[in-house]
Design an enzyme around this catalytic site. Sequence first.
Site, mmCIF file in Angstrom:
data_model
loop_
_atom_site.group_PDB
_atom_site.id
_atom_site.type_symbol
_atom_site.label_atom_id
_atom_site.label_comp_id
_atom_site.label_asym_id
_atom_site.label_seq_id
_atom_site.Cartn_x
_atom_site.Cartn_y
_atom_site.Cartn_z
ATOM 1 N N GLY A 235 0.819 -1.209 0.000
ATOM 2 C CA GLY A 235 0.000 0.000 0.000
ATOM 3 C C GLY A 235 0.851 1.257 0.000
ATOM 4 O O GLY A 235 2.083 1.207 0.113
ATOM 5 N N GLN A 236 0.188 2.399 -0.103
ATOM 6 C CA GLN A 236 0.903 3.676 -0.183
ATOM 7 C C GLN A 236 1.826 3.911 1.009
ATOM 8 O O GLN A 236 3.004 4.254 0.853
ATOM 9 C CB GLN A 236 -0.099 4.834 -0.240
ATOM 10 C CG GLN A 236 -0.940 4.905 -1.488
ATOM 11 C CD GLN A 236 -1.819 6.141 -1.458
ATOM 12 O OE1 GLN A 236 -1.371 7.236 -1.752
ATOM 13 N NE2 GLN A 236 -3.074 5.978 -1.093
ATOM 14 N N VAL A 237 1.297 3.733 2.207
ATOM 15 C CA VAL A 237 2.085 4.004 3.410
ATOM 16 C C VAL A 237 2.997 2.829 3.739
ATOM 17 O O VAL A 237 4.165 3.019 4.092
ATOM 18 C CB VAL A 237 1.162 4.341 4.597
ATOM 19 C CG1 VAL A 237 1.968 4.529 5.885
ATOM 20 C CG2 VAL A 237 0.352 5.611 4.298
ATOM 21 N N LEU B 8 -5.612 -9.593 6.403
ATOM 22 C CA LEU B 8 -6.172 -9.198 7.695
ATOM 23 C C LEU B 8 -7.609 -9.668 7.891
ATOM 24 O O LEU B 8 -8.113 -9.657 9.013
ATOM 25 C CB LEU B 8 -6.097 -7.678 7.853
ATOM 26 C CG LEU B 8 -4.708 -7.082 8.067
ATOM 27 C CD1 LEU B 8 -4.817 -5.577 8.247
ATOM 28 C CD2 LEU B 8 -4.007 -7.701 9.250
ATOM 29 N N TYR C 77 -2.909 3.524 12.049
ATOM 30 C CA TYR C 77 -3.300 4.771 11.378
ATOM 31 C C TYR C 77 -4.817 4.875 11.276
ATOM 32 O O TYR C 77 -5.490 3.926 10.872
ATOM 33 C CB TYR C 77 -2.667 4.849 9.986
ATOM 34 C CG TYR C 77 -1.161 4.780 10.051
ATOM 35 C CD1 TYR C 77 -0.396 5.913 10.301
ATOM 36 C CD2 TYR C 77 -0.510 3.556 9.918
ATOM 37 C CE1 TYR C 77 0.975 5.837 10.409
ATOM 38 C CE2 TYR C 77 0.866 3.467 10.026
ATOM 39 C CZ TYR C 77 1.606 4.607 10.271
ATOM 40 O OH TYR C 77 2.965 4.520 10.399
ATOM 41 N N THR D 284 -8.072 8.188 10.723
ATOM 42 C CA THR D 284 -8.500 9.125 9.687
ATOM 43 C C THR D 284 -9.233 10.340 10.236
ATOM 44 O O THR D 284 -9.861 10.276 11.311
ATOM 45 C CB THR D 284 -9.438 8.390 8.701
ATOM 46 O OG1 THR D 284 -9.958 9.308 7.732
ATOM 47 C CG2 THR D 284 -10.611 7.756 9.420
ATOM 48 N N ASP D 285 -9.170 11.427 9.483
ATOM 49 C CA ASP D 285 -9.978 12.617 9.753
ATOM 50 C C ASP D 285 -11.471 12.322 9.628
ATOM 51 O O ASP D 285 -12.301 13.068 10.146
ATOM 52 C CB ASP D 285 -9.595 13.732 8.782
ATOM 53 C CG ASP D 285 -9.721 13.302 7.321
ATOM 54 O OD1 ASP D 285 -9.007 12.356 6.925
ATOM 55 O OD2 ASP D 285 -10.516 13.897 6.573
ATOM 56 N N TYR E 238 -16.861 4.112 6.121
ATOM 57 C CA TYR E 238 -15.414 4.080 6.308
ATOM 58 C C TYR E 238 -15.036 4.723 7.640
ATOM 59 O O TYR E 238 -14.303 4.140 8.452
ATOM 60 C CB TYR E 238 -14.723 4.802 5.150
ATOM 61 C CG TYR E 238 -13.250 5.027 5.355
ATOM 62 C CD1 TYR E 238 -12.349 3.972 5.291
ATOM 63 C CD2 TYR E 238 -12.757 6.299 5.618
ATOM 64 C CE1 TYR E 238 -10.987 4.180 5.489
ATOM 65 C CE2 TYR E 238 -11.405 6.520 5.810
ATOM 66 C CZ TYR E 238 -10.520 5.459 5.750
ATOM 67 O OH TYR E 238 -9.189 5.669 5.953
#
Length: 294
Positions: free
Chosen positions: A14-16, A40, A102, A104-105, A128
Site C-alpha cells: 500500500g501507499q504508506v 487481515l 493509522y 483518519t480525519d 469508512y
Amino acid sequence: MNEQPTILVTGVNGQVGYELLRSLQGLGRVVGLDRAALDLADLNRVREIVRAAKPSIIVNPAAYTAVDKAETDEASAQRLNAEAPGVLAEEAKRCGAALIHYSTDYVFDGTKYTPYVETDAVNPQNVYGKTKLAGEQAIAASGCAHLILRTSWVYGRRGKNFLLTMLKLGAERPELRIVADQIGAPTWSRTIADATSHIVTQGLAANNAGWWAQRSGIYHFTASGSTSWHGFAEVIFASALGERAPKTVPIPAADYPVPAKRPANSRLMLDKLSETFGLYMPAWDDALRLCLSD
C-alpha cells in the site's frame, strides 16, 4: 550484543506500507507482510503471524480504504478496519509489543469551524469513518501500548489517490471541475512513514516498555497547513504540468455527488504530536513538491 528488535509491518504494497519498509530500515529486523502473506480478513492467521514473529513493535497501515465502496460493503470494511486492528492489539498486549495504527480525519463530521483536536467529539458520517472509529476503540479497549495516528488526504506515487488521478486527468482534459468547499491537509505517504520512523527511533532508544505506555493514545498526524481539493489540484498542475495545465473550475461538493459523505472541515491540530515527540510536520505544499520531484 543487543538483540535487534523485530518490527512487523502490514500492508507493505500500500501507499504508506511501501514507504514504511524504506523508512524503518536500520531500526531492527523489519518483517514486511503484503496481503498474500497476511490477509487481515483472516483473524486466526493474524494471531498466528504475530505469535510467530514475536515483534517489539507492530505498525499497521493496512486498511479498507475504498471510501465510497464501503457504503455497500460494510462487512469487509468492518473486518479490516475494526476487527483486525482489535486482534492486532490483543496480540500486541499478549507479547508486550507496542502497536502503531493509522486512522483518519473521517471520524469527525466536519462541522467544526476550527481544526479538530484529539479530544473533540467524534461523529463519522460514512461507513469508512465509522469502521475506522471502531478500530480506534477496539485498540484502546485492548489495553496494549498503542499510538493511533489520525491522518488525512493521503497521496503518493503508488496506488489510487488524488494526486495520480489529477496527473492522469490533467494530461487528458482541458478543463476539470474540482470540489472547493472541503478543506484538509494533503499528506504524502512518505511524510507519514518518515515521521513514524522518528517516533519508533525514540521508542527504541528509550528501550523501556513504559515509554510507549506513557505516550499511548491518539495523535493527529497530517502535513501542516490546509487547502481545498481544488487548491490541491492547482498546486499539482502548477508544479507538474506548468503551461500544459488544464483549467480548474471550483465547485461545491453538492455538484459532485458520491456515495459516501465527506466532512467539510478535515483540518487536524498537530500540537499534541509536536509536544510529545518533538515532530513538526512539513507544509503540505512543500511535501507535495518534494513528491513530484522524486
